[in-house]
Design a protein around this motif. Sequence first.
Motif, PDB file in Angstrom:
ATOM      1  N   UNK A 163      61.955  93.844  45.617  1.00  0.00           N
ATOM      2  CA  UNK A 163      61.688  94.314  46.971  1.00  0.00           C
ATOM      3  C   UNK A 163      60.613  93.526  47.680  1.00  0.00           C
ATOM      4  N   UNK A 164      60.193  92.400  47.074  1.00  0.00           N
ATOM      5  CA  UNK A 164      59.205  91.538  47.719  1.00  0.00           C
ATOM      6  C   UNK A 164      59.791  90.951  49.004  1.00  0.00           C
ATOM      7  N   UNK A 165      61.040  90.499  48.917  1.00  0.00           N
ATOM      8  CA  UNK A 165      61.764  90.007  50.088  1.00  0.00           C
ATOM      9  C   UNK A 165      62.847  91.018  50.428  1.00  0.00           C
ATOM     10  N   UNK A 166      62.914  91.394  51.694  1.00  0.00           N
ATOM     11  CA  UNK A 166      63.866  92.406  52.125  1.00  0.00           C
ATOM     12  C   UNK A 166      64.757  91.864  53.243  1.00  0.00           C
ATOM     13  N   UNK A 167      65.934  92.467  53.458  1.00  0.00           N
ATOM     14  CA  UNK A 167      66.811  92.033  54.546  1.00  0.00           C
ATOM     15  C   UNK A 167      66.069  92.051  55.885  1.00  0.00           C
ATOM     16  N   UNK A 168      66.222  90.966  56.630  1.00  0.00           N
ATOM     17  CA  UNK A 168      65.543  90.868  57.922  1.00  0.00           C
ATOM     18  C   UNK A 168      64.223  90.147  57.878  1.00  0.00           C
ATOM     19  N   UNK A 169      63.730  89.815  56.663  1.00  0.00           N
ATOM     20  CA  UNK A 169      62.485  89.059  56.559  1.00  0.00           C
ATOM     21  C   UNK A 169      62.674  87.641  57.087  1.00  0.00           C
ATOM     22  N   UNK A 170      61.691  87.194  57.866  1.00  0.00           N
ATOM     23  CA  UNK A 170      61.641  85.795  58.302  1.00  0.00           C
ATOM     24  C   UNK A 170      60.351  85.184  57.763  1.00  0.00           C
ATOM     25  N   UNK A 171      60.465  84.000  57.178  1.00  0.00           N
ATOM     26  CA  UNK A 171      59.307  83.351  56.561  1.00  0.00           C
ATOM     27  C   UNK A 171      59.068  81.985  57.189  1.00  0.00           C
ATOM     28  N   UNK A 172      57.803  81.633  57.326  1.00  0.00           N
ATOM     29  CA  UNK A 172      57.404  80.308  57.791  1.00  0.00           C
ATOM     30  C   UNK A 172      56.599  79.650  56.690  1.00  0.00           C
ATOM     31  N   UNK A 173      57.014  78.467  56.250  1.00  0.00           N
ATOM     32  CA  UNK A 173      56.271  77.743  55.227  1.00  0.00           C
ATOM     33  C   UNK A 173      55.517  76.588  55.874  1.00  0.00           C
ATOM     34  N   UNK A 174      54.299  76.369  55.422  1.00  0.00           N
ATOM     35  CA  UNK A 174      53.508  75.229  55.883  1.00  0.00           C
ATOM     36  C   UNK A 174      53.055  74.434  54.671  1.00  0.00           C
ATOM     37  N   UNK A 175      52.912  73.148  54.848  1.00  0.00           N
ATOM     38  CA  UNK A 175      52.508  72.303  53.727  1.00  0.00           C
ATOM     39  C   UNK A 175      52.001  70.964  54.255  1.00  0.00           C
ATOM     40  N   UNK A 176      50.880  70.483  53.689  1.00  0.00           N
ATOM     41  CA  UNK A 176      50.396  69.173  54.135  1.00  0.00           C
ATOM     42  C   UNK A 176      49.748  68.372  53.023  1.00  0.00           C
ATOM     43  N   UNK A 177      49.564  68.959  51.832  1.00  0.00           N
ATOM     44  CA  UNK A 177      48.826  68.270  50.772  1.00  0.00           C
ATOM     45  C   UNK A 177      49.744  67.440  49.896  1.00  0.00           C
ATOM     46  N   UNK A 178      49.188  66.346  49.358  1.00  0.00           N
ATOM     47  CA  UNK A 178      49.929  65.557  48.389  1.00  0.00           C
ATOM     48  C   UNK A 178      50.898  64.576  49.020  1.00  0.00           C
ATOM     49  N   UNK A 179      51.612  63.875  48.171  1.00  0.00           N
ATOM     50  CA  UNK A 179      52.584  62.889  48.625  1.00  0.00           C
ATOM     51  C   UNK A 179      53.967  63.337  48.142  1.00  0.00           C
ATOM     52  N   UNK A 180      54.395  62.858  46.959  1.00  0.00           N
ATOM     53  CA  UNK A 180      55.652  63.332  46.387  1.00  0.00           C
ATOM     54  C   UNK A 180      55.377  64.670  45.724  1.00  0.00           C
ATOM     55  N   UNK A 181      55.505  65.724  46.492  1.00  0.00           N
ATOM     56  CA  UNK A 181      55.076  67.047  46.039  1.00  0.00           C
ATOM     57  C   UNK A 181      56.245  68.009  46.123  1.00  0.00           C
ATOM     58  N   UNK A 182      56.221  69.084  45.331  1.00  0.00           N
ATOM     59  CA  UNK A 182      57.406  69.887  45.162  1.00  0.00           C
ATOM     60  C   UNK A 182      57.299  71.317  45.672  1.00  0.00           C
ATOM     61  N   UNK A 183      56.133  71.793  46.014  1.00  0.00           N
ATOM     62  CA  UNK A 183      55.990  73.203  46.373  1.00  0.00           C
ATOM     63  C   UNK A 183      56.787  73.586  47.606  1.00  0.00           C
ATOM     64  N   UNK A 184      56.865  72.683  48.592  1.00  0.00           N
ATOM     65  CA  UNK A 184      57.520  73.031  49.850  1.00  0.00           C
ATOM     66  C   UNK A 184      58.995  73.338  49.649  1.00  0.00           C
TER      67      UNK A 184
END
Length: 223
Positions: free
Chosen positions: A121-142
């Motif tokens: 139930x962490x994510x529910x129908x209708x949830x909208x998420x915005x991801x931000x990322x700026x660190x690193x070069x060849x990085x995988x978190x995003x």
Amino acid sequence: MKIAPYSLGEVLAVAEIHPFYKEEIQYPPEEKIIRELREKTSTDEAAEKKLSAWSITWKKNLYNTIQRLVNDTRPDNTYRQSVYASITGGGFGSKPLFFGTDVYENRKHRANFGHFLKTLGVIKPGDWALTTHCAGELYRSLDLTLEILENAGASVLSAGNFMSPHDVVKLLIKYHINILASDSGQVVQMVHYISTLPDEERALIKLDKIIYFTYRIEYRMLF
């Protein structure tokens, strides 16, 4: 054919023929060989004892082994086949370490973790998420965070690495976004910026969940 999760005995059986753990091995085993090993490996009650006797794998040795495998472009080098490239470090002056994992299994992990977040139930129908990322070069978190949240059922937008906090806030308001996903440093940056906004503008931001990730892909929830 056996189905994951893998037993400790199976893991150790594969490690016996993997160059990460045995320097004399040239390439990681092919999928067929791994499948045959798993089918032959019974429940090994002595697996824990074998693990305790296993020599420590040092990061400095992994650097050398991985560099050799990355530089070897021969077609029989299984390490360079169907790779999801996961790069650790290197964003703040440290030496990056390349890990190649199977792309198909990686996608299954993302799907399973997304389903896990949805089930909790962490994510529910209708949830909208915005991801931000700026660190690193060849990085995988995003890309990991994006796909996991998508597999959980969220609608996801990705903010470019040159977007200022002001521009990110405009996106939060424009698309009625309720989840902010970012690394911990940017979470602090965004929270600080939002705290400086006039009350009428801050009231337009409807965040009810913040997900932040660390460099080891550990996820934390702030509600």
